[in-house]
Design a protein around this motif. Sequence first.
Motif, PDB file in Angstrom:
ATOM      1  N   ASP A  89       0.831  -1.210   0.000  1.00 50.94           N
ATOM      2  CA  ASP A  89       0.000   0.000   0.000  1.00 50.94           C
ATOM      3  C   ASP A  89       0.860   1.252   0.000  1.00 50.94           C
ATOM      4  O   ASP A  89       0.586   2.209  -0.730  1.00 50.94           O
ATOM      5  N   GLN A 106       2.478   1.820  -3.352  1.00 49.43           N
ATOM      6  CA  GLN A 106       1.488   2.359  -4.304  1.00 49.43           C
ATOM      7  C   GLN A 106       1.278   3.851  -4.072  1.00 49.43           C
ATOM      8  O   GLN A 106       1.265   4.634  -5.022  1.00 49.43           O
ATOM      9  N   GLU A 107       1.133   4.214  -2.800  1.00 46.64           N
ATOM     10  CA  GLU A 107       0.929   5.633  -2.480  1.00 46.64           C
ATOM     11  C   GLU A 107       2.116   6.474  -2.928  1.00 46.64           C
ATOM     12  O   GLU A 107       1.952   7.568  -3.463  1.00 46.64           O
TER      13      GLU A 107
END
Lengths: 178, 102
Positions: free
Chosen positions: A51, A54-55
């Motif tokens: 996550d 991705q950010e």
Amino acid sequence: MKRYWERWKIFLSARSNPQTRERALRYVWEEYCRPLAWYIRSLDPQAGVEDVIQEVLIRVWEHMADYDPAWAFSTWIYTITRNLVWKNTGTIWQELDENTPAAGPDIAEVVQMKSDNQKAGVYLERLGNTDSRIAFFRFSEGLTYQDIAVLLDMPVGTVKYRVHAIRKGLKKLLGGTK
Amino acid sequence: MKSDRILQDTWREKLQSVSAGPAWESVSERLTPQGRATWRTWMVNGLVYLAVVVLTAGLFVAAPRESSVARLWVKVLSRTPAPGDEALLQKSIPYMYKRREL
């Protein structure tokens, strides 16, 4: 000097069409996924690595035009990552200051190892958090002392001293076990 | 340095064992059209450059028309030499000297 050319690749791609920008982002994904995963775990072992990566990539995509090639691209992306992890965990500097060595194989086990790389691997495992990050930025990412100092918010002199100590420690381990 | 090389190699091996992170497809599907803003940036930059070029060219072409020397140069540059040019050039020499004296 490593990845010096990538500064201009990213800088020029940011000013080009969306397809070129996407290709540049894909290059960032290919080059930085594993190092970022390691860095995120070193900052917060509980963080959801996928996550956060991705950010980070989405932020790079959205702010690519703000990138200043006077700085190494890796410094920029690691700063984004660090800020993002801190934002998620509410970490402050003091919490990262600890430099306690991690548990790992003891010296007797190291003596049994034949290859220098194996010994160096154990040595890196046993470094404290801060030293481990310094070694990562210096030897894996090839960042300058100044860049490392900015990333870790410490004086350049301290970074140089720690790098010297890391080298000395490794030499001692390799020399002492031969 | 030998120790640096060993550390570099060890890091490379160490990073190979780290998980590869998210798949590219899952990243690319989250990309917003915000990236297209660079097209606008590019076009705005282009228009600014064009405006600068036009204004500079305009200054070079329009401003010298105020003086006879400039008129001569415009004539010299804009057409093939003619017998009259030499006379016009001779006429402009005293003016050029006058400018220097000033």
